[in-house]
Design a protein around this motif. Structure first.
Motif, short mmCIF file in Angstrom:
data_model
loop_
_atom_site.label_atom_id
_atom_site.label_comp_id
_atom_site.label_asym_id
_atom_site.label_seq_id
_atom_site.Cartn_x
_atom_site.Cartn_y
_atom_site.Cartn_z
N GLU A 3 0.95 -1.22 0.01
CA GLU A 3 -0.13 0.12 0.04
C GLU A 3 0.85 1.25 0.02
O GLU A 3 1.61 1.17 0.80
CB GLU A 3 -0.99 0.19 1.14
CG GLU A 3 -1.84 1.06 1.08
CD GLU A 3 -2.98 1.19 2.43
OE1 GLU A 3 -3.76 0.66 2.25
OE2 GLU A 3 -2.96 2.20 3.45
N GLN A 5 0.62 5.36 0.51
CA GLN A 5 0.16 6.50 1.06
C GLN A 5 0.77 7.66 0.53
O GLN A 5 1.93 7.94 0.89
CB GLN A 5 -0.07 6.44 2.65
CG GLN A 5 -0.37 5.45 3.36
CD GLN A 5 -1.89 5.55 3.44
OE1 GLN A 5 -2.43 6.82 3.52
NE2 GLN A 5 -2.73 4.54 3.33
N HIS A 22 -2.10 -1.39 -3.75
CA HIS A 22 -3.26 -0.21 -3.36
C HIS A 22 -2.31 1.23 -3.35
O HIS A 22 -1.66 1.04 -2.38
CB HIS A 22 -3.71 -0.61 -2.29
CG HIS A 22 -4.98 -0.09 -1.75
ND1 HIS A 22 -6.25 -0.12 -2.57
CD2 HIS A 22 -5.35 0.84 -0.90
CE1 HIS A 22 -7.17 0.82 -2.16
NE2 HIS A 22 -6.53 1.42 -1.10
N VAL A 24 -3.29 4.93 -1.86
CA VAL A 24 -4.36 5.99 -1.34
C VAL A 24 -3.69 7.35 -1.15
O VAL A 24 -2.50 7.57 -0.99
CB VAL A 24 -4.39 5.69 0.22
CG1 VAL A 24 -5.41 6.58 1.01
CG2 VAL A 24 -4.90 4.11 0.29
N LYS A 26 -4.37 11.14 -0.57
CA LYS A 26 -5.19 12.17 0.56
C LYS A 26 -4.61 13.76 -0.13
O LYS A 26 -3.64 14.30 0.29
CB LYS A 26 -4.80 12.08 2.07
CG LYS A 26 -5.45 10.74 2.24
CD LYS A 26 -5.09 10.60 3.79
CE LYS A 26 -5.62 9.09 4.27
NZ LYS A 26 -5.35 8.85 5.46
N VAL A 47 -10.71 3.49 -9.54
CA VAL A 47 -10.60 4.63 -8.72
C VAL A 47 -11.97 5.01 -7.84
O VAL A 47 -13.09 4.88 -8.23
CB VAL A 47 -10.49 6.04 -9.22
CG1 VAL A 47 -10.22 7.21 -8.33
CG2 VAL A 47 -9.24 5.89 -10.38
N SER A 48 -11.91 4.94 -6.38
CA SER A 48 -12.99 5.35 -5.57
C SER A 48 -12.50 6.44 -4.91
O SER A 48 -11.55 6.89 -4.84
CB SER A 48 -13.21 4.32 -4.47
OG SER A 48 -12.39 4.07 -3.61
N HIS A 49 -13.55 7.19 -4.67
CA HIS A 49 -13.19 8.63 -3.90
C HIS A 49 -14.28 8.90 -2.82
O HIS A 49 -15.59 8.59 -3.08
CB HIS A 49 -13.53 9.69 -4.97
CG HIS A 49 -13.55 11.16 -4.53
ND1 HIS A 49 -14.59 11.92 -4.42
CD2 HIS A 49 -12.71 11.70 -3.86
CE1 HIS A 49 -14.54 13.10 -3.83
NE2 HIS A 49 -13.16 13.06 -3.49
N VAL A 66 -10.05 11.69 -0.35
CA VAL A 66 -9.28 10.44 -0.38
C VAL A 66 -9.60 9.81 -1.42
O VAL A 66 -10.97 9.45 -1.72
CB VAL A 66 -9.57 9.89 1.01
CG1 VAL A 66 -8.73 8.47 0.93
CG2 VAL A 66 -9.31 10.65 2.08
N GLU A 68 -8.75 6.48 -3.63
CA GLU A 68 -8.10 4.96 -3.63
C GLU A 68 -8.07 4.52 -4.91
O GLU A 68 -8.96 4.34 -5.62
CB GLU A 68 -8.88 4.15 -2.69
CG GLU A 68 -8.90 4.48 -1.24
CD GLU A 68 -9.39 3.78 -0.42
OE1 GLU A 68 -8.98 2.40 -0.38
OE2 GLU A 68 -10.00 4.15 0.78
N ASP A 70 -6.75 1.26 -7.44
CA ASP A 70 -6.28 -0.12 -7.44
C ASP A 70 -5.78 -0.19 -9.17
O ASP A 70 -6.70 -0.47 -9.87
CB ASP A 70 -7.42 -1.12 -7.12
CG ASP A 70 -7.66 -0.93 -5.78
OD1 ASP A 70 -6.65 -1.08 -5.09
OD2 ASP A 70 -8.56 -0.79 -5.32
#
Length: 103
Positions: A3, A5, A22, A24, A26, A47-49, A66, A68, A70
């Motif tokens: 992951e 960040q 993954h 992330v 921010k 993409v998710s938000h 935020v 995310e 993948d």
């Protein structure tokens, strides 16, 4: 699976990713001002938000957008860009981008 960040300080960073990693991201935001982060079209990621407010923030205070990501496919190289702007204004506003290679 690893992951990553990322924050606004990582603007322009280059990532070496695997398909199952993954990411992330921010980014500080304040939608009450009309500004929003928009991800530019990219078919290399799912993409998710979501927007998160600060728990102790007062009325009108900002929060964090935020995102995310993948990876969906292997690619030699690419980049993903986010624009912070008002929907009704022309121009790009503030930008955040990350270059990547997905193995």
């Amino acid at each position: 699976m690893q992951e990553f960040q990322l924050s606004e300080a990582d603007n322009g960073k280059k990532l070496q990713l695997q398909v199952h990693d993954h990411v992330v991201i921010k980014l500080p935001a304040n939608p009450g001002t009309g500004y929003n982060w928009e991800v530019q079209p990219n078919n290399h990621f799912n993409v998710s938000h979501q927007y998160k407010t600060q728990a102790d923030a007062g009325v009108g205070a900002g929060g964090m957008d935020v995102f995310e990501l993948d990876p969906q496919t292997q690619v030699q190289s690419g980049s993903i860009k986010f624009l912070y702007k008002r929907a009704w204004e022309s121009g790009t506003g503030k930008e955040f981008s990350v270059s990547y290679q997905i193995q």
